[in-house]
Design a protein around this motif. Sequence first.
Motif, PDB file in Angstrom:
ATOM      1  N   ASP A 245      61.785  69.739  74.655  1.00 45.98           N
ATOM      2  CA  ASP A 245      61.376  69.697  73.257  1.00 45.98           C
ATOM      3  C   ASP A 245      59.984  69.064  73.212  1.00 45.98           C
ATOM      4  OD1 ASP A 245      60.932  68.852  70.570  1.00 45.98           O
ATOM      5  OD2 ASP A 245      63.078  68.715  70.200  1.00 45.98           O
ATOM      6  N   PRO A 246      58.973  69.753  72.669  1.00 52.32           N
ATOM      7  CA  PRO A 246      57.614  69.196  72.698  1.00 52.32           C
ATOM      8  C   PRO A 246      57.490  67.849  72.010  1.00 52.32           C
ATOM      9  CG  PRO A 246      57.737  71.155  71.278  1.00 52.32           C
ATOM     10  CD  PRO A 246      59.017  71.085  72.036  1.00 52.32           C
ATOM     11  N   ARG A 247      58.432  67.512  71.136  1.00 55.04           N
ATOM     12  CA  ARG A 247      58.393  66.194  70.495  1.00 55.04           C
ATOM     13  C   ARG A 247      58.624  65.065  71.494  1.00 55.04           C
ATOM     14  NH1 ARG A 247      62.645  67.249  65.734  1.00 55.04           N
ATOM     15  NH2 ARG A 247      63.662  68.281  67.504  1.00 55.04           N
ATOM     16  N   MET A 248      59.280  65.358  72.600  1.00 52.90           N
ATOM     17  CA  MET A 248      59.567  64.326  73.594  1.00 52.90           C
ATOM     18  C   MET A 248      58.303  63.784  74.240  1.00 52.90           C
ATOM     19  SD  MET A 248      62.766  63.911  73.425  1.00 52.90           S
ATOM     20  CE  MET A 248      64.438  64.571  73.453  1.00 52.90           C
ATOM     21  N   GLU A 249      57.242  64.572  74.218  1.00 60.10           N
ATOM     22  CA  GLU A 249      55.992  64.171  74.869  1.00 60.10           C
ATOM     23  C   GLU A 249      55.053  63.415  73.933  1.00 60.10           C
ATOM     24  OE1 GLU A 249      55.654  68.060  77.815  1.00 60.10           O
ATOM     25  OE2 GLU A 249      54.993  68.209  75.732  1.00 60.10           O
ATOM     26  N   ARG A 250      55.407  63.353  72.659  1.00 57.35           N
ATOM     27  CA  ARG A 250      54.467  62.748  71.715  1.00 57.35           C
ATOM     28  C   ARG A 250      54.587  61.231  71.712  1.00 57.35           C
ATOM     29  NH1 ARG A 250      57.057  64.771  65.944  1.00 57.35           N
ATOM     30  NH2 ARG A 250      58.788  63.301  65.831  1.00 57.35           N
ATOM     31  N   VAL A 251      53.503  60.600  71.318  1.00 57.86           N
ATOM     32  CA  VAL A 251      53.435  59.144  71.258  1.00 57.86           C
ATOM     33  C   VAL A 251      53.351  58.735  69.801  1.00 57.86           C
ATOM     34  CG1 VAL A 251      52.194  57.097  72.031  1.00 57.86           C
ATOM     35  CG2 VAL A 251      52.163  59.184  73.419  1.00 57.86           C
ATOM     36  N   PRO A 252      54.250  57.895  69.313  1.00 55.86           N
ATOM     37  CA  PRO A 252      54.213  57.514  67.896  1.00 55.86           C
ATOM     38  C   PRO A 252      52.886  56.878  67.501  1.00 55.86           C
ATOM     39  CG  PRO A 252      56.269  56.832  68.897  1.00 55.86           C
ATOM     40  CD  PRO A 252      55.378  57.278  70.018  1.00 55.86           C
ATOM     41  N   ALA A 279      57.068  66.793  82.671  1.00 56.20           N
ATOM     42  CA  ALA A 279      56.413  66.572  81.376  1.00 56.20           C
ATOM     43  C   ALA A 279      55.716  65.215  81.312  1.00 56.20           C
ATOM     44  CB  ALA A 279      57.432  66.680  80.245  1.00 56.20           C
ATOM     45  N   LEU A 280      55.809  64.424  82.370  1.00 54.32           N
ATOM     46  CA  LEU A 280      55.274  63.064  82.331  1.00 54.32           C
ATOM     47  C   LEU A 280      53.764  63.028  82.141  1.00 54.32           C
ATOM     48  CD1 LEU A 280      57.315  61.197  85.092  1.00 54.32           C
ATOM     49  CD2 LEU A 280      57.600  61.103  82.609  1.00 54.32           C
ATOM     50  N   GLU A 281      53.059  63.930  82.791  1.00 55.15           N
ATOM     51  CA  GLU A 281      51.603  63.865  82.728  1.00 55.15           C
ATOM     52  C   GLU A 281      51.089  64.128  81.315  1.00 55.15           C
ATOM     53  OE1 GLU A 281      49.663  62.655  85.080  1.00 55.15           O
ATOM     54  OE2 GLU A 281      51.561  62.329  86.129  1.00 55.15           O
ATOM     55  N   VAL A 282      51.738  65.002  80.580  1.00 55.14           N
ATOM     56  CA  VAL A 282      51.346  65.253  79.187  1.00 55.14           C
ATOM     57  C   VAL A 282      51.506  63.986  78.371  1.00 55.14           C
ATOM     58  CG1 VAL A 282      51.884  66.575  77.103  1.00 55.14           C
ATOM     59  CG2 VAL A 282      51.924  67.694  79.335  1.00 55.14           C
ATOM     60  N   PHE A 283      52.636  63.299  78.557  1.00 55.16           N
ATOM     61  CA  PHE A 283      52.892  62.061  77.824  1.00 55.16           C
ATOM     62  C   PHE A 283      51.882  60.979  78.204  1.00 55.16           C
ATOM     63  CE2 PHE A 283      55.048  57.871  78.222  1.00 55.16           C
ATOM     64  CZ  PHE A 283      55.071  57.551  76.879  1.00 55.16           C
ATOM     65  N   LYS A 284      51.632  60.811  79.479  1.00 54.39           N
ATOM     66  CA  LYS A 284      50.717  59.760  79.928  1.00 54.39           C
ATOM     67  C   LYS A 284      49.295  60.002  79.440  1.00 54.39           C
ATOM     68  CE  LYS A 284      53.494  58.710  84.003  1.00 54.39           C
ATOM     69  NZ  LYS A 284      53.634  58.848  85.462  1.00 54.39           N
ATOM     70  N   LYS A 285      48.892  61.266  79.410  1.00 56.71           N
ATOM     71  CA  LYS A 285      47.565  61.593  78.895  1.00 56.71           C
ATOM     72  C   LYS A 285      47.467  61.270  77.413  1.00 56.71           C
ATOM     73  CE  LYS A 285      44.306  65.440  78.433  1.00 56.71           C
ATOM     74  NZ  LYS A 285      44.086  66.903  78.685  1.00 56.71           N
ATOM     75  N   ALA A 286      48.520  61.544  76.659  1.00 53.80           N
ATOM     76  CA  ALA A 286      48.519  61.247  75.228  1.00 53.80           C
ATOM     77  C   ALA A 286      48.438  59.748  74.972  1.00 53.80           C
ATOM     78  CB  ALA A 286      49.774  61.827  74.576  1.00 53.80           C
ATOM     79  N   VAL A 287      49.146  58.954  75.789  1.00 54.42           N
ATOM     80  CA  VAL A 287      49.089  57.491  75.653  1.00 54.42           C
ATOM     81  C   VAL A 287      47.674  56.988  75.889  1.00 54.42           C
ATOM     82  CG1 VAL A 287      49.866  55.304  76.658  1.00 54.42           C
ATOM     83  CG2 VAL A 287      51.510  57.144  76.270  1.00 54.42           C
ATOM     84  N   LYS A 288      47.045  57.475  76.936  1.00 57.95           N
ATOM     85  CA  LYS A 288      45.695  57.008  77.276  1.00 57.95           C
ATOM     86  C   LYS A 288      44.693  57.382  76.202  1.00 57.95           C
ATOM     87  CE  LYS A 288      42.424  56.969  81.130  1.00 57.95           C
ATOM     88  NZ  LYS A 288      42.187  57.426  82.523  1.00 57.95           N
ATOM     89  N   GLU A 289      44.803  58.609  75.672  1.00 58.19           N
ATOM     90  CA  GLU A 289      43.872  59.052  74.644  1.00 58.19           C
ATOM     91  C   GLU A 289      44.073  58.307  73.336  1.00 58.19           C
ATOM     92  OE1 GLU A 289      44.510  63.233  74.398  1.00 58.19           O
ATOM     93  OE2 GLU A 289      43.225  63.695  76.128  1.00 58.19           O
ATOM     94  N   LYS A 290      45.316  57.986  73.002  1.00 54.07           N
ATOM     95  CA  LYS A 290      45.593  57.382  71.704  1.00 54.07           C
ATOM     96  C   LYS A 290      45.394  55.875  71.705  1.00 54.07           C
ATOM     97  CE  LYS A 290      48.557  59.215  69.025  1.00 54.07           C
ATOM     98  NZ  LYS A 290      49.786  59.745  68.359  1.00 54.07           N
TER      99      LYS A 290
END
Length: 308
Positions: A245-252, A279-290
Amino acid sequence: MKSIDLRCGDALDLFKEIDSNSIDVVIADPPYNLGKDYGNNHDLKGFDEYLDFSRLWLSEAKRVLKPEGTIYVFMGVRFISYLYDILDRDLEMFFNSWIVWHYTQGLGKTKGFSPRHDDILMFTKTNKHTFNLDNVRVPQKYYRARNNMRGANPGDVWKFSHVHYCNPNRQNHPTQKPEGLIERMILASSNEGGNILDPFSGSGTTLRVCQQTHRNAIGFELNPEYVEMTHARLREKFVGFDSVDPRMERVPNDLRKPEIRDEYLENHIHWFLNNHENALEVFKKAVKEKYGVEVNKKSDTTKQADLF
């Protein structure tokens, strides 16, 4: 190691081998009666014949379910209302949810709207059924103190991509379902060590998910070639489920306070991306960017990124 038992034969015959009140979850993706070619059989019965067939196997599914058990049934638009009626009125099971599986690619139409969803009926044997909400929550879009940090109910519209032909996990089967879709059903409605039954095993997705989530599984499959294909699939190295589920990769949003953010990020992978290392790399990239922090790959804790 949990038991994975795949049996070759007709589902109506094989159901007779299953004890009553022994199964936690039935996950069924029966032929939709649309004329698809399943190798050694074709999905095309007369209207009344198909309903009689559905009534028989659904009656057996109810029999084998434990009192706290749940059935999930995939069905196309032509027959889903009839199956609802069988489950509700004929079998007197308890309606829980009409789930919509939304996907982004499918058949194209020039005269009408292109279909972009499948329907899934969720019924329970009694009104006291197993449902592990914490195991299937999705990350909040906005973090608020009054919200549950553990996440939100995923709702009854589920977005998972089809298993495309370029996906390395794609099997030679016309109606293969995404592993992440089946994972949600299994985690929600059973516990580790539970018993799952798929009476139309097909490409073996349910059995593969049970293998990785520590459940016992029984599958029925009419086509011996699909049985062999599934055995080969179960022997493959596991590198993460083929869909998420693409929501799993999002960062609040609104995790600006370091103490709140660090606590959350330490738990996110365990809560939402277990079995989804791909899917970890997508999540980690979002954390770093945000937030300008990195999720440490070894410890899954965070450290300030060297961004400036």
